[in-house]
Design a protein around this motif. Sequence first.
Motif, PDB file in Angstrom:
ATOM      1  N   HIS A  16     -66.005 -20.321  60.212  1.00  0.00           N
ATOM      2  CA  HIS A  16     -64.680 -19.704  60.068  1.00  0.00           C
ATOM      3  C   HIS A  16     -64.559 -18.511  61.016  1.00  0.00           C
ATOM      4  O   HIS A  16     -65.561 -18.035  61.573  1.00  0.00           O
ATOM      5  CB  HIS A  16     -64.465 -19.253  58.625  1.00  0.00           C
ATOM      6  CG  HIS A  16     -64.369 -20.386  57.649  1.00  0.00           C
ATOM      7  ND1 HIS A  16     -63.167 -20.929  57.241  1.00  0.00           N
ATOM      8  CD2 HIS A  16     -65.326 -21.104  57.011  1.00  0.00           C
ATOM      9  CE1 HIS A  16     -63.394 -21.921  56.396  1.00  0.00           C
ATOM     10  NE2 HIS A  16     -64.702 -22.039  56.231  1.00  0.00           N
ATOM     11  N   THR A  20     -59.196 -16.290  58.724  1.00  0.00           N
ATOM     12  CA  THR A  20     -59.282 -17.560  58.016  1.00  0.00           C
ATOM     13  C   THR A  20     -58.459 -17.487  56.732  1.00  0.00           C
ATOM     14  O   THR A  20     -58.304 -16.420  56.131  1.00  0.00           O
ATOM     15  CB  THR A  20     -60.747 -17.913  57.701  1.00  0.00           C
ATOM     16  OG1 THR A  20     -60.811 -19.210  57.142  1.00  0.00           O
ATOM     17  CG2 THR A  20     -61.376 -16.920  56.736  1.00  0.00           C
ATOM     18  N   ASP A  24     -61.717 -14.291  53.658  1.00  0.00           N
ATOM     19  CA  ASP A  24     -61.908 -13.601  54.941  1.00  0.00           C
ATOM     20  C   ASP A  24     -62.657 -12.294  54.706  1.00  0.00           C
ATOM     21  O   ASP A  24     -62.106 -11.326  54.185  1.00  0.00           O
ATOM     22  CB  ASP A  24     -60.548 -13.333  55.584  1.00  0.00           C
ATOM     23  CG  ASP A  24     -60.680 -12.736  56.979  1.00  0.00           C
ATOM     24  OD1 ASP A  24     -61.817 -12.433  57.395  1.00  0.00           O
ATOM     25  OD2 ASP A  24     -59.648 -12.573  57.661  1.00  0.00           O
ATOM     26  N   ASP A  54     -60.843 -23.975  59.309  1.00  0.00           N
ATOM     27  CA  ASP A  54     -59.925 -23.239  58.447  1.00  0.00           C
ATOM     28  C   ASP A  54     -59.328 -24.209  57.441  1.00  0.00           C
ATOM     29  O   ASP A  54     -59.346 -25.420  57.639  1.00  0.00           O
ATOM     30  CB  ASP A  54     -58.815 -22.564  59.240  1.00  0.00           C
ATOM     31  CG  ASP A  54     -58.268 -21.333  58.518  1.00  0.00           C
ATOM     32  OD1 ASP A  54     -58.698 -21.074  57.379  1.00  0.00           O
ATOM     33  OD2 ASP A  54     -57.416 -20.640  59.087  1.00  0.00           O
ATOM     34  N   ARG A  60     -56.446 -20.902  63.981  1.00  0.00           N
ATOM     35  CA  ARG A  60     -57.573 -20.128  64.507  1.00  0.00           C
ATOM     36  C   ARG A  60     -58.285 -20.909  65.623  1.00  0.00           C
ATOM     37  O   ARG A  60     -58.839 -20.303  66.542  1.00  0.00           O
ATOM     38  CB  ARG A  60     -58.563 -19.807  63.376  1.00  0.00           C
ATOM     39  CG  ARG A  60     -57.980 -19.046  62.206  1.00  0.00           C
ATOM     40  CD  ARG A  60     -57.592 -17.606  62.553  1.00  0.00           C
ATOM     41  NE  ARG A  60     -56.339 -17.507  63.247  1.00  0.00           N
ATOM     42  CZ  ARG A  60     -55.137 -17.540  62.647  1.00  0.00           C
ATOM     43  NH1 ARG A  60     -55.043 -17.716  61.350  1.00  0.00           N
ATOM     44  NH2 ARG A  60     -54.034 -17.422  63.358  1.00  0.00           N
TER      45      ARG A  60
END
Length: 616
Positions: A16, A20, A24, A54, A60
């Motif tokens: 990740h 995320t 996170d 994700d 991302r």
Amino acid sequence: MIKRGSEWRKWNFHVHTKGTNKNDQFTSSTLEDFFYTFFKKAYDTNVQAIGITDYFSIDRYKDALQYIAEIDLKINITTGNKLFSDEEICFLKNIFIFPNVELRMLPATDRARLINIHCLFNPDYVVHLENDFFGHIQNQEGKKMNRHGLIDYGRELDTDLQTDDHRYKKGIDNFVIDLKSLKELIANNRRFKENCIFVVSNSNNDGASGIQKHYDLFENEDGSLDGLRTSIYKISNCIFSTNLKDINYFLGKRLEGTQDYNEEIYKKEIQDVISNRGSLKPCLVGCDSHSETTLFNRFTWIKADLTFEGLRQICFEPEQRVKIQASKPDFKEDKVIIDKVRFVSPKKTFSDQLIYLHPNLNVIIGGKSSGKSILLYSIAKTLLPDQEILLNDDGKEKYDLKSMDDKFDFEITSQSNISQFMFRDAEENSIIPDLKYIPQNYLVKLAEPELNKKGRPLNKLVRELINEDPESKIKYDTFIKNVKDFDKEREDLINHYFELNDDINRIETDLKTKSNKDVLQTNIKNNSDRVVELNKEAGLSDNELAKYREIQEKKVENTQKTEGFKSDYRNTTEFLKEIRLQVENIQITKDNFINGIKNEDIKKYGIVNLKYTIDY
């Protein structure tokens, strides 16, 4: 990109990033700062393929691609210098980055655990994901899995939320899909199926990934949940797990190493896995980082090109192309591997293009007179200039390369970056002396020495090659020892077979002289009656008869004990014989081990201590 075939490389399938959608914990102040740390660690740990992960999103992943696209322009504001060196930039631009979309699937177990499944996508297919995937999949409330659908779902769950970002977060935290919708997508969209690899993750409480023992899990589930898991495994291509039971089970090797394991059991296991789980599957691992401290601390070795098609190969060859371990598989020292070769030909008689070689098997393919033999000869001539095998029967060189180009040369570079030229370095020691060159038709001469009137026997050549490796020599010596032992055992068994046949014939002949069953039973009754009469005539009392019967019973009991002692003696003798063979094998192994040690001090120490161990 250098083309030398599939190589073992570190892949991180599950990582990740800052921003995320769930859990996170990254502390970098900005996404720019985060990706600087992220890609520095990727370079430092030599990770060459990364699955940006994700929940229900590839945003991302797109951020990571954008950062790499602009990596040449990344400047340290304080010093004005580039953030990455040219070497780092070259490495990072060649990383294979692909999207990993993590889904949570219904139904939950009795512990409220959701089933995680990951979708690894072909980067070339990303442009179609909005239409084919995010805008197609719905949850049980009919909300689509794209950003608009997730925001709408979050608004429906909590009407007090004021911003779309909060609604999106709420939707993400609660969005789950069912297996039926995913199976329908796979069945109805061939393009989607061909560009997605499904990886089953563990079951857990909050949707965050972790380690789970899949084999233990589905062996102990109740019927309904096991049926669901079976359906999920059948649509999946890989498993996220480092558990050895999982690795062996999904390769069809759960019983390998157990007593009486054989080829038939192995084939049955493979068929069982294919029938019940859809296919043999590789087990993978990623770092599953949700903070900077764990970035790339776990990885999987994959033998494949850095492409999605290369990745797809692990689904067809899971055992050969996937390893979860710290060290690189099939490790060889750089100094004994040829990295690349090239012809040096100023007159352009030969192409001067670099030819890269794989550290394992290489195959040279080409038509007749296309240069295959000259290439092999040039490698051997450069590294083994004084070998007789390089000469024709008349003692002359097989190829007069200088006559084709008076400034001709040939260069070999090892993986340790040491080069050697055929002519310029002719007087130098070979950089790779442990090389065997077998030219075309040479094996024919060895295999048919009576026709060619020369050459060592083929078996002798192969045996010498095998015995050059200390470990192989030990195995060879043990094999020869076992052959001799088995020969003797076979002779003993054959002799025993004929002895048994003789006994059977003798007993059958003896039986033929006996009366039939009725006659024997009549004789037994008559003899028993006669014994009673004789006892009466002899005047034996009841006590004396009882004593006689007791003595007879003890005699039978002693006879049985004697036979038992004889049986124990035979078993003990066989056991001692087997122990003696084992000791002799250990002695051979010890001698080979000692002979393979080069340092005399270590050898003396080994002789003394190993002798004590074996004697003890």
